[in-house]
Design an enzyme around this catalytic site. Structure first.
Site, short mmCIF file in Angstrom:
data_model
loop_
_atom_site.label_atom_id
_atom_site.label_comp_id
_atom_site.label_asym_id
_atom_site.label_seq_id
_atom_site.Cartn_x
_atom_site.Cartn_y
_atom_site.Cartn_z
N HIS A 34 27.42 -25.74 -17.08
CA HIS A 34 28.20 -26.17 -15.91
C HIS A 34 29.29 -25.16 -15.57
O HIS A 34 30.32 -25.51 -15.01
CB HIS A 34 28.76 -27.58 -16.12
CG HIS A 34 27.67 -28.62 -16.03
ND1 HIS A 34 27.37 -29.29 -14.87
CD2 HIS A 34 26.78 -29.05 -16.96
CE1 HIS A 34 26.35 -30.11 -15.10
NE2 HIS A 34 25.98 -29.98 -16.35
N THR A 35 29.05 -23.93 -15.94
CA THR A 35 29.95 -22.84 -15.56
C THR A 35 29.41 -22.10 -14.34
O THR A 35 30.16 -21.40 -13.66
CB THR A 35 30.09 -21.83 -16.72
OG1 THR A 35 28.79 -21.55 -17.22
CG2 THR A 35 30.94 -22.41 -17.84
N GLY A 122 11.59 -32.55 -16.46
CA GLY A 122 12.67 -33.50 -16.76
C GLY A 122 13.28 -33.30 -18.13
O GLY A 122 13.99 -34.17 -18.64
N GLY A 124 15.24 -30.62 -18.98
CA GLY A 124 16.37 -29.70 -18.95
C GLY A 124 15.97 -28.27 -19.26
O GLY A 124 16.78 -27.46 -19.70
N SER A 126 14.23 -26.27 -16.96
CA SER A 126 14.05 -25.54 -15.70
C SER A 126 12.60 -25.42 -15.23
O SER A 126 12.16 -24.36 -14.79
CB SER A 126 14.66 -24.13 -15.80
OG SER A 126 16.03 -24.23 -15.96
N SER A 127 11.89 -26.53 -15.30
CA SER A 127 10.53 -26.52 -14.76
C SER A 127 10.56 -26.26 -13.25
O SER A 127 9.66 -25.59 -12.72
CB SER A 127 9.84 -27.84 -15.05
OG SER A 127 10.59 -28.92 -14.50
N GLU A 160 16.39 -24.75 -3.53
CA GLU A 160 16.70 -25.95 -4.33
C GLU A 160 17.89 -26.71 -3.73
O GLU A 160 17.89 -27.93 -3.62
CB GLU A 160 16.98 -25.56 -5.77
CG GLU A 160 17.33 -26.75 -6.64
CD GLU A 160 16.55 -26.82 -7.93
OE1 GLU A 160 15.73 -25.94 -8.21
OE2 GLU A 160 16.77 -27.79 -8.67
N ASP A 172 19.44 -21.07 -13.53
CA ASP A 172 18.04 -21.28 -13.92
C ASP A 172 17.11 -20.29 -13.22
O ASP A 172 16.21 -19.72 -13.84
CB ASP A 172 17.61 -22.71 -13.59
CG ASP A 172 18.53 -23.74 -14.23
OD1 ASP A 172 19.29 -23.36 -15.14
OD2 ASP A 172 18.49 -24.90 -13.80
#
Ligand code: GLA
Length: 384
Positions: A34-35, A122, A124, A126-127, A160, A172
């Site tokens: 979250h940076t 789902g 986490g 990065s699909s 995205e 990602d």
């Protein structure tokens, strides 16, 4: 699924060989959570799990999409009718990339696409970025757009954010596009400057495990966006462009200025200390003190759990159990609210740690987790 299979399936579907086959990996983030939407530092590496796409150009404005992983036939769209947030299905990712390329002025006039992915969804990992980047790279090659990898990552992020409608950062897509085998990517998300940091844990007798809790998460729901908005509020209150601009030794003073804005205080504290942890991990790896990164990873988890508040009981259980059974460090990874944790352990302890986590999940009545070893793998590439 192998690239040859994807090629053969394309030929079966569309009646001709594809012009080429490309792959793009999922990622796991070692540290720096979250940076990225705060202009800060991240340190992901590519997984061996990839999205593979067989693609042929079309010049009639038609985009045909098919996935081996989803029930249903070929989806046919018109490139000039693509519109943001009009699609809630998997097709929004590849279609969003076509939309973003065209919106940026690139003459993409259609394609036939067949996709298959081994990146868990789902989890986490990065699909969705893998799906975006594989399409972007394929179209960049086929249409000879001449875009660099970081530019493709930016366009995929735009797909995205705007087309899919998920307010994610740039980590990602950059990881999928720019990572290299045997390295973690030290990325400054402000200017996308990068350094490839060698990471060969096996050579030093260690392993990095990914533990997928099987708790599904999604970023288009509200919690991710709320954290992002809270960080932006913090930056505005402190009069900086982004939380990245708060110096580490100015954190206490900044928090004091925020006064009784408790939630913002917690968010700001996480982001600033997390940037510092990324730089610390880079320094430790570059000076050969690899084992010492364990406690830094664990501190990152505590910060995400207590300050950013995006962990969940399953993620905490992985971390607590792994540490109690001898792991060097552990943390949740990715956006949070489910998904995966990473565990750094001595090779000799992997079995003990894995079993302990499985038993703890069974005892808690949680769905059994899926654990695999993560080795820094190649970024996106043309396969054939
Ligand atoms: C998700 C987003 C990234 C990043 C992480 C948290 O993976 O897609 O941009 O914000 O969460 O570090």
């Amino acid at each position: 699924m192998g690239a040859q299979q994807v090629r053969d399936d394309f030929a079966g579907l569309y009646g001709a060989e594809p012009e080429g086959v490309w792959s793009a990996p999922g990622r796991v983030n070692l540290i720096g959570e979250h940076t990225d939407y705060n202009d800060g530092f991240v340190m992901p590496f590519a997984l061996p799990h990839v999205a593979t796409a067989a693609v042929t150009r079309r010049d009639d404005g038609v985009l045909r999409l098919h996935s081996a992983d989803v029930e249903g036939g070929v989806v046919e769209l018109r490139v000039d009718a693509l519109a943001p947030e009009s699609d809630r299905n998997w097709t929004a990712y590849p279609a969003g990339v076509v939309w973003a390329l065209r919106e940026a002025g690139h003459p993409v006039t259609g394609a036939d696409v067949h996709l298959a992915s081994t990146v868990p969804t789902g989890a986490g990992l990065s699909s969705s970025a893998a799906l975006e980047v594989v399409i972007a790279l394929a179209l960049n090659d086929l249409y000879e757009l001449g875009l660099q990898r970081w530019q493709l990552a930016r366009l995929c992020q735009r797909a995205e954010n705007v087309y899919v409608g998920a307010p994610t950062g740039i980590m990602d897509q950059t990881a999928s596009a720019c990572c290299t085998r045997g390295h973690a990517l030290f990325l400054d998300t402000r200017d996308l400057s990068q350094r490839q940091i060698p990471l060969d844990l096996a050579a030093e007798g260690m392993r990095l495990l990914v533990v997928d809790t099987q708790v599904k998460h999604a970023h288009s729901d509200g919690e991710y966006g709320k954290r992002r908005a809270g960080c932006e509020k913090g930056a505005a209150l402190l009069g900086v462009d982004a939380l990245r601009d708060i110096p580490y030794d100015g954190l206490d003073a900044a928090l004091a200025r925020l006064g009784d804005e408790d939630e913002v205080v917690r968010l700001v504290r996480h982001v600033v200390t997390e940037d510092q942890r990324v730089e610390h991990v880079v320094a430790l790896l570059e000076s050969g003190e690899t084992r010492a990164i364990g406690p830094v990873l664990t501190a990152g988890h505590a910060s995400l759990r207590d300050d950013f508040r995006i962990s969940c009981p399953e993620l905490d259980l992985v971390v607590d159990t792994a540490l109690a059974s001898g792991a060097l460090g552990a943390r949740m990874t990715g956006g949070g609210f489910g998904g995966s944790a990473i565990v750094l352990a001595e090779a000799a302890d992997v079995e003990t740690v894995t079993k302990a986590v499985e038993s703890a999940f069974a005892a808690a009545g949680f769905t059994a987790p899926r654990t695999f070893e993560a080795v820094p793998s190649a970024g996106a590439l043309r396969v054939s």
